[in-house]
Design an enzyme around this catalytic site. Structure first.
Site, PDB file in Angstrom:
ATOM      1  N   SER A  16       0.831  -1.209   0.000  1.00 12.21           N
ATOM      2  CA  SER A  16       0.000   0.000   0.000  1.00 12.21           C
ATOM      3  C   SER A  16       0.867   1.263   0.000  1.00 12.21           C
ATOM      4  O   SER A  16       0.488   2.284  -0.573  1.00 12.21           O
ATOM      5  CB  SER A  16      -0.990  -0.003   1.168  1.00 12.21           C
ATOM      6  N   LYS A  94      13.487  -8.450   3.875  1.00 14.13           N
ATOM      7  CA  LYS A  94      14.815  -9.076   3.771  1.00 14.13           C
ATOM      8  C   LYS A  94      15.920  -8.070   4.031  1.00 14.13           C
ATOM      9  O   LYS A  94      15.737  -6.873   3.835  1.00 14.13           O
ATOM     10  CB  LYS A  94      15.004  -9.676   2.370  1.00 14.13           C
ATOM     11  N   ASN A 110      13.836   3.946   4.396  1.00 12.94           N
ATOM     12  CA  ASN A 110      12.869   2.973   4.908  1.00 12.94           C
ATOM     13  C   ASN A 110      11.758   3.710   5.638  1.00 12.94           C
ATOM     14  O   ASN A 110      11.967   4.798   6.161  1.00 12.94           O
ATOM     15  CB  ASN A 110      13.561   2.005   5.881  1.00 12.94           C
ATOM     16  N   HIS A 112       9.048   3.241   8.781  1.00 10.85           N
ATOM     17  CA  HIS A 112       8.789   2.392   9.949  1.00 10.85           C
ATOM     18  C   HIS A 112       7.539   2.920  10.663  1.00 10.85           C
ATOM     19  O   HIS A 112       7.415   4.121  10.888  1.00 10.85           O
ATOM     20  CB  HIS A 112      10.002   2.425  10.884  1.00 10.85           C
ATOM     21  N   ASP A 153      17.088   0.080  11.099  1.00 12.80           N
ATOM     22  CA  ASP A 153      16.291   1.003  11.912  1.00 12.80           C
ATOM     23  C   ASP A 153      17.141   2.022  12.663  1.00 12.80           C
ATOM     24  O   ASP A 153      16.681   2.615  13.614  1.00 12.80           O
ATOM     25  CB  ASP A 153      15.397   0.252  12.910  1.00 12.80           C
ATOM     26  N   GLU A 182       1.342   7.013   6.977  1.00 16.14           N
ATOM     27  CA  GLU A 182       2.472   6.567   6.146  1.00 16.14           C
ATOM     28  C   GLU A 182       2.247   6.967   4.689  1.00 16.14           C
ATOM     29  O   GLU A 182       3.157   7.454   4.014  1.00 16.14           O
ATOM     30  CB  GLU A 182       2.628   5.040   6.214  1.00 16.14           C
TER      31      GLU A 182
HETATM   32  C1  GRF Z   1       4.173  -0.531   6.694  1.00 14.61           C
HETATM   33  O1  GRF Z   1       3.556  -0.418   7.934  1.00 14.61           O
HETATM   34  C2  GRF Z   1       5.597  -0.061   6.757  1.00 14.61           C
HETATM   35  O2  GRF Z   1       5.797   0.984   7.649  1.00 14.61           O
HETATM   36  C3  GRF Z   1       6.314  -1.273   7.251  1.00 14.61           C
HETATM   37  O3  GRF Z   1       5.666  -2.352   6.611  1.00 14.61           O
HETATM   38  C4  GRF Z   1       4.320  -2.000   6.289  1.00 14.61           C
HETATM   39  C5  GRF Z   1       4.132  -2.222   4.820  1.00 14.61           C
HETATM   40  O4  GRF Z   1       2.806  -2.076   4.420  1.00 14.61           O
HETATM   41  N1  GRF Z   1       7.729  -1.185   7.034  1.00 14.61           N
HETATM   42  P1  GRF Z   1       2.439  -2.051   2.881  1.00 14.61           P
HETATM   43  O5  GRF Z   1       2.971  -3.346   2.246  1.00 14.61           O
HETATM   44  O6  GRF Z   1       3.074  -0.843   2.263  1.00 14.61           O
HETATM   45  O7  GRF Z   1       0.946  -1.995   2.827  1.00 14.61           O
END
Ligand code: GRF
Length: 201
Positions: A16, A94, A110, A112, A153, A182
């Protein structure tokens, strides 16, 4: 960055966040293009999303290669063939091989789903993050976008945004609220990198 951003998104599952990046690129709200989607999982829905938008995909996993070096070499070749200059991890499960970290210094991001450095590190992925936030009795959580270096992280934080934890939240409701944030923040941060407002140097 002066060159137009050519992004590879790495995703293992639903994608997503990938979708939010594709949508923002297509809408012209960030000066960047998603040119490749990489997954270790051939069943990842992220691959479907890429195909729906005519974006090249690559399914690759270390297991297909005799050693890490040959895996990393192939991955790097494919990224270079597409002139990728920014890698966005979005739910990628990975480890990034060292060779890639060296080839793309400060160019791997990344996302998070918590306020790092809290609730990061080993085992902190997916719903586990939100469960831990609730168990700790936090009143707020959020989203972090950071650079990847050799310790997961822990790279430089580029952006963070907060969201409230409600008293009646469960991991699902919290995950939903954080995910919404996000989808807003990732394209925003990339737009700011593209415009030079955020420097990766
Ligand atoms: C998200 O919550 C992202 O922060 C984390 O993994 C999830 C991925 O969700 N690293 P999607 O596959 O983008 O829906």
């Amino acid at each position: 960055m002066s060159e137009k951003l050519r992004i590879a998104v790495f995703a293992s599952h639903g994608g997503s966040n990938l979708q939010s990046l594709i949508d923002a690129a297509e809408a012209g709200s960030m000066s960047a293009e998603v040119v490749l989607v990489v997954s270790n999982n051939r069943k990842a829905f992220a691959l479907e999303r890429a195909k729906n938008h005519g974006i090249e995909t690559l399914v690759i996993s270390e297991k297909q290669f005799p050693d890490e070096n040959s895996y990393a070499t192939e991955l790097l070749t494919r990224l270079q063939q597409r002139s990728v200059n920014l890698i966005c991890l979005a739910g990628y499960m990975k480890k990034i091989p060292k060779k890639l970290l060296q080839a793309y210094p400060r160019r791997i991001l990344n996302i998070h789903p918590a306020l790092l450095p809290k609730f990061g590190g080993k085992g902190m992925y997916g719903k586990h993050v939100h469960e831990a936030v609730l168990e700790a009795g936090e009143t707020e959580t959020g989203v972090t976008i950071h650079l990847i270096d050799e310790v997961y992280d822990q790279g430089r934080i580029l952006a963070q945004e907060r969201v409230a934890v409600n008293p009646d939240d469960d991991p699902d409701s919290l995950q939903k609220r954080v995910l919404k944030l996000e989808h807003k923040l990732y394209p925003q941060v990339i737009a700011r990198i593209a415009s030079g407002e955020i420097s990766l140097e």
